[in-house]
Design a protein around this motif. Structure first.
Motif, short mmCIF file in Angstrom:
data_model
loop_
_atom_site.label_atom_id
_atom_site.label_comp_id
_atom_site.label_asym_id
_atom_site.label_seq_id
_atom_site.Cartn_x
_atom_site.Cartn_y
_atom_site.Cartn_z
N SER A 99 -2.17 -11.01 5.30
CA SER A 99 -1.60 -9.93 6.10
C SER A 99 -0.09 -10.10 6.25
O SER A 99 0.67 -9.14 6.14
CB SER A 99 -2.27 -9.91 7.48
OG SER A 99 -1.70 -8.92 8.29
N ARG A 103 2.62 -7.56 4.74
CA ARG A 103 3.53 -6.92 5.68
C ARG A 103 4.98 -6.99 5.20
O ARG A 103 5.78 -6.10 5.46
CB ARG A 103 3.39 -7.58 7.05
CG ARG A 103 3.55 -6.60 8.19
CD ARG A 103 3.28 -7.19 9.57
NE ARG A 103 1.95 -7.78 9.69
CZ ARG A 103 1.74 -9.06 10.00
NH1 ARG A 103 2.74 -9.87 10.22
NH2 ARG A 103 0.52 -9.52 10.09
N ASP A 108 -0.17 -2.60 5.14
CA ASP A 108 -1.08 -3.07 6.18
C ASP A 108 -2.40 -3.47 5.52
O ASP A 108 -3.02 -2.67 4.80
CB ASP A 108 -1.31 -1.95 7.20
CG ASP A 108 -2.20 -2.39 8.35
OD1 ASP A 108 -2.45 -3.59 8.51
OD2 ASP A 108 -2.66 -1.50 9.09
#
Length: 158
Positions: A99, A103, A108
């Motif tokens: 993640s 990012r 996302d």
């Protein structure tokens, strides 16, 4: 002796409270008898020798590796054992790293029908996908080291 003298004085000055005075006297004499018994037995018992369990472990070296590395190695090792450990131990760590890496690209991980699946590849996506169902059989086999290596490679490639 002092307790008996105190009993006599209490009965002489307060004859109506003789029953209470006798109770206090019995308590005092009993306490003194208990202290005398303890004093006599403390010196009479043999000294206890220390056992091997009492001594510090020989040659124990302080861990020089980072705590997080040791934790991650344990997570990987356990994840090869059962599907439960792969889901509850390794998956959150891989999801966190994936993640963060996604990012940086403005993606996302949990976005529906986003590009994360194609960037991660099938093996990594299978482990980190948001809708992955927890394993029903906790004793089911975990991931192989080859599968974990493929997941790590995919996350590192981000």
């Amino acid at each position: 002796m002092v307790a008996t003298l105190g009993l006599g004085v209490a009965i002489a000055f307060a004859p109506g409270d003789a029953e209470l005075a006798v109770d206090v006297w019995l308590l005092a004499v009993g306490t003194l008898a208990l202290l005398l018994a303890i004093a006599r037995t403390v010196g009479a018992l043999p000294r206890e020798r220390p056992t091997r369990l009492d001594a510090a472990p020989p040659g124990r070296v302080r861990e020089t590796r980072p705590r997080e590395l040791v934790k991650l190695e344990r997570e990987v090792g356990l994840s090869t054992e059962t599907a439960f450990d792969a889901y509850y131990r390794l998956r959150p760590t891989v999801r966190h790293v994936a993640s963060a890496r996604l990012r940086l690209r403005g993606i996302d991980l949990d976005a529906p029908s986003g590009p994360a699946e194609s960037l991660l590849g099938p093996e990594a996506w299978e482990l980190v996908r948001p809708e992955r169902v927890r394993p029903r059989d906790h004793d089911a086999p975990g991931l192989t080291l080859d599968q974990i290596a493929a997941v790590v490679d995919a996350v590192e490639a981000l």
